[in-house]
Design an enzyme around this catalytic site. Structure first.
Site, mmCIF file in Angstrom:
data_model
loop_
_atom_site.group_PDB
_atom_site.id
_atom_site.type_symbol
_atom_site.label_atom_id
_atom_site.label_comp_id
_atom_site.label_asym_id
_atom_site.label_seq_id
_atom_site.Cartn_x
_atom_site.Cartn_y
_atom_site.Cartn_z
ATOM 1 N N LYS A 180 0.834 -1.212 0.000
ATOM 2 C CA LYS A 180 0.000 0.000 0.000
ATOM 3 C C LYS A 180 0.868 1.262 0.000
ATOM 4 C CE LYS A 180 -3.904 -2.361 0.137
ATOM 5 N NZ LYS A 180 -3.684 -3.608 0.832
HETATM 6 C C1 LIG Z 1 -9.763 -3.263 -0.828
HETATM 7 C C2 LIG Z 1 -9.096 -3.867 0.364
HETATM 8 N N1 LIG Z 1 -9.762 -3.892 1.529
HETATM 9 C C3 LIG Z 1 -9.215 -4.405 2.644
HETATM 10 C C4 LIG Z 1 -7.946 -4.921 2.648
HETATM 11 C C5 LIG Z 1 -7.385 -5.516 3.885
HETATM 12 O O1 LIG Z 1 -6.247 -4.865 4.327
HETATM 13 P P1 LIG Z 1 -5.166 -5.666 5.211
HETATM 14 O O2 LIG Z 1 -4.379 -6.529 4.297
HETATM 15 O O3 LIG Z 1 -4.342 -4.555 5.822
HETATM 16 O O4 LIG Z 1 -5.925 -6.426 6.232
HETATM 17 C C6 LIG Z 1 -7.208 -4.918 1.460
HETATM 18 C C7 LIG Z 1 -5.837 -5.482 1.444
HETATM 19 O O5 LIG Z 1 -5.282 -5.879 0.482
HETATM 20 C C8 LIG Z 1 -7.798 -4.386 0.293
HETATM 21 O O6 LIG Z 1 -7.131 -4.397 -0.867
#
Ligand SMILES: Cc1ncc(COP(=O)(O)O)c(C=O)c1O
Length: 378
Positions: A180
């Site tokens: 990210k």
């Molecule tokens: C659109 C979206 N929502 C939620 C998440 C979840 O984030 P995390 O990996 O920090 O739990 C991601 C992670 O790739 C994502 O791309």
């Protein structure tokens, strides 16, 4: 191999983490609130609550909204499974909404069609880093009493008509996973404009207990009260120190992402069979991903393999969530539910996009894709 995404870590980041390791607090110490305030300020929100992942932020947001058994929450079909999973964690049912075929963002017209009286919330996903049309989504949600939440895990630094991500919905989830915009290892944050909501998010991230360990030490008290069932979703000072150091570089990271996107846009305008996704007018795109759509007569699987052979890593974001076996078996979802999402999924490819990508590497990506597409029609 050029990866499709990669973190950018420098010596400042390493020093910031080492400083915390020499300090008194490894977990929720002074760096957590400093990081929360800095991210919230950047994103235009009054409050930020740091949690252990973007998934945890989504879960916490659904929880404090009171999402529970019997409720439905509308989510787009094109997203990472975490968006819908957060709804299931609360015992509610995700309802899959189709996407606009040009942007792959939640389609307000299908949202209106799918919203039943049981719908408590909708989670818009700023896919690839492009903020959704929150005005259009809110126009569907508001009269129906549906709370609009934002999954901006792709979009830190994005804005719609000058309004930054963090101000566009009742609560907003961010992720600091290494692919990210800024990395904390694992990590996430829930943003809100409401102080009481922030307090509830904070309580949920620490077992539903109403005062944290540092506060108890300050008060010289052993007493704490668990007032609801929460989770251990805390983010440590170690992670937040990395995040705070990364945040200082975020404007430069975003500028580089946008520069790469502009280069790709210009290059692919001259490549038949490759079309970037549309960008809505008035949007400031944060370009977590750079997604192209390949023409119907191009064999995507062969292109993916040819790019790998040419040293270019790509990815597909995403398999529509309602097509995963778990959702099919549990909710009875399947093909036909969201036709635009299903058709797009067959044709999309995410190209390398990260601040450390060099001009020469970006040119290599363009040349490799143009070559792969030329020789893989049909
Ligand atoms: C659109 C979206 N929502 C939620 C998440 C979840 O984030 P995390 O990996 O920090 O739990 C991601 C992670 O790739 C994502 O791309």
């Amino acid at each position: 191999m050029i990866p499709y995404a990669r973190q950018s870590i420098d010596e400042d980041d390493i020093r910031a983490v080492a400083d915390v390791l020499r300090s008194d607090w490894l977990t929720t110490g002074p760096v957590v609130p400093a990081f929360e305030e800095a991210v919230a300020r950047f994103a235009g929100a009054a409050h930020g609550v740091a949690v252990s992942s973007g998934t945890a932020a989504l879960h916490a947001m659904c929880h404090v909204l009171g999402v529970g058994p019997g409720d439905e929450v509308l989510v787009p079909a094109i997203t990472f499974a975490a968006t819908a999973n957060a709804v299931l964690y609360c015992g509610a049912a995700p309802v899959f909404v189709d996407v606009d075929p040009d942007t792959l963002l939640m389609d307000p017209a299908d949202l209106a069609r799918k919203a039943t009286p049981r719908a408590k919330a909708a989670i818009a996903v700023d896919y690839a880093g492009q903020p959704c049309d929150y005005d259009a989504l809110a126009a569907v949600c508001r009269p129906r009493g549906i709370t609009l939440l934002a999954d901006a895990c792709h979009a830190l630094g994005g804005a719609d008509k000058g309004r930054p991500v963090g101000t566009l919905a009742a609560m907003t989830a961010l992720s600091f996973h290494p692919v990210k915009h800024i990395a904390t290892g694992e990590g996430g944050m829930a943003l809100t404009g409401d102080a009481e909501t922030a307090k509830r998010l904070t309580r949920f991230r620490s077992h539903g207990i109403d005062a944290d360990a540092r506060e108890r030490e300050r008060l010289g008290s052993w007493h704490y009260a668990m007032v609801e069932l929460g989770c251990n979703y805390r983010l440590s000072d170690i992670n937040c120190a990395l995040g705070l150091s990364q945040l200082a570089k975020l404007p430069a990271f975003l500028a580089r992402r946008r520069e790469i996107a502009a280069f790709y846009d210009a290059a692919f305008a001259a490549v038949p069979g490759v079309a970037p996704l549309a960008v809505r007018p008035g949007v400031s795109h944060a370009y977590h991903l750079y997604v192209v759509r390949l023409a119907a007569d191009v064999d995507r699987g062969a292109v993916f393999n040819a790019l790998r052979a040419a040293g270019v890593g790509t990815n597909v974001h995403y398999i529509p969530v309602h097509l995963h076996p778990y959702y099919r078996e549990r909710l009875g979802t399947g093909p036909g539910l969201c036709p635009a999402a299903e058709a797009a999924y067959e044709r999309i490819l995410s190209l390398p996009m990260f601040p450390g990508l060099t001009d020469a590497q970006a040119a290599q990506v363009v040349d490799a894709l143009a070559e792969a597409v030329k020789s893989r029609h049909g």
